[in-house]
Enzyme design. Structure first.
Site: not given
Length: 337
Positions: A243-244
């Site tokens: 994920g970011h």
């Protein structure tokens, strides 16, 4: 300021102009000019930031932002030198400001392999599309039907597989991306508004350091504002999700179907077994190991091995498993006549 290789900076707006378009009210400093968005911790006098949670109150007090968006109850906590916009949905208002001040550069035009390649040793297979500003280091191969977005930089001796997409990314030397990998897509960020849920613009990058391998159909999201970073020589299996804003250390191993939520920090030499799941904003120490199928909801100290759901130290997990098995067996044992 978002990387200008990937994002266009739009004309500045005054605080009053921004407030009128993002659903906020100016508390003070409406004449100040704002050129960019940023988090509280890294904003400068030309940027607008927001307070979305009281746990960031210290960051609000110390911010250098020219303007802050805060809920009504936090107005008094805003720095005296900053302009203030009041909003009941600060994160959504900040997201709207992002759209007014920054725009992702799109693949409107392509360039030729000769324009992108460092020299004749670069191989570009049929069907590859290269955006404006792409650079590819010597000895690298870009396989068929891959799309490399505007501004992407690829190092030397890399292999980018077929049907890969790479955008908003800086890639080191000797990196391998296998077929179908997705690098630099928007991270999963959303916030509530009066009209419903809206996406939060993702203004960061992906950085893959030297020697990284990313398996087939794996996804690494770009940062929401800061970067998603994969450290040197880390190896990622097929069907992995990162994920970011994650920062993964060097020489890590991520086995198939591992899922790592946003803003996770991982030390060097960490191993994730298959189908491991990691919650957001978690720190995993150097040399730790996460067993297959574990669900990690708390920080893991360096060197420890955790297993189970929710994950806990493996010795504790095994003791509990044995105890449960004994209890189950005792209940099934026949009663004496």
């Amino acid at each position: 300021m978002p990387d200008t290789r990937f994002f266009q900076t739009l004309p500045s707006l005054t605080v009053a102009e921004l407030a009128a378009q993002i659903g906020g009210a100016v508390e003070r400093g409406g004449d100040r000019s704002i050129a960019s968005v940023a988090p509280l911790s890294s904003a400068d006098r030309g940027a607008i930031a927001f307070l979305g949670d009281r746990k960031f109150a210290n960051a609000l007090a110390q911010t250098q932002a020219g303007c802050v968006i805060v809920p009504p109850e936090a107005v008094e906590a805003a720095p005296a030198e900053a302009s203030v916009i009041v909003s009941r949905t600060p994160q959504a208002s900040w997201a709207k400001a992002s759209l007014l001040l920054h725009r992702a550069i799109t693949l409107d035009t392509a360039i030729t392999p000769q324009d992108a390649a460092e020299d004749d040793s670069v191989v570009i297979e049929p069907g590859v599309v290269l955006g404006t500003g792409v650079r590819i280091g010597r000895g690298s191969r870009i396989c068929a039907n891959t799309v490399i977005g505007p501004g992407v930089q690829i190092g030397r001796d890399c292999v980018i597989g077929s049907n890969v997409t790479v955008s908003f990314a800086l890639i080191g030397d000797r990196v391998k991306l296998y077929a179908g990998a997705r690098i630099g897509e928007a991270g999963f960020g959303a916030t509530g508004t009066a009209a419903g849920v809206m996406d939060i613009p993702q203004l960061g990058r992906v950085i893959l350091q030297d020697g990284v391998t990313v398996g087939a159909n794996s996804c690494i999201d770009r940062g929401a504002y800061d970067d998603t970073v994969i450290g040197e020589n880390t190896k990622i299996d097929n069907l992995v999700m990162v994920g970011h804003n994650c920062v993964i250390g060097r020489n890590c191993l991520l086995v198939a179907n591992t899922g790592i939520s946003g803003s996770v920090t991982v030390g060097d030499n960490v191993i994730f077994g298959g189908k491991a799941g990691i919650g957001d904003h978690i720190t995993i120490g150097e040399g730790a190991r996460v067993a297959a199928g574990a669900g990690v909801l708390a920080d893991i100290p360096a060197g420890e091995t955790w297993s189970g759901y929710p994950a806990r130290p493996i010795r504790q997990f095994l003791r509990e498993t044995v105890w449960l098995a004994k209890q189950a067996s005792a209940k099934k044992a026949p009663k004496e006549s």
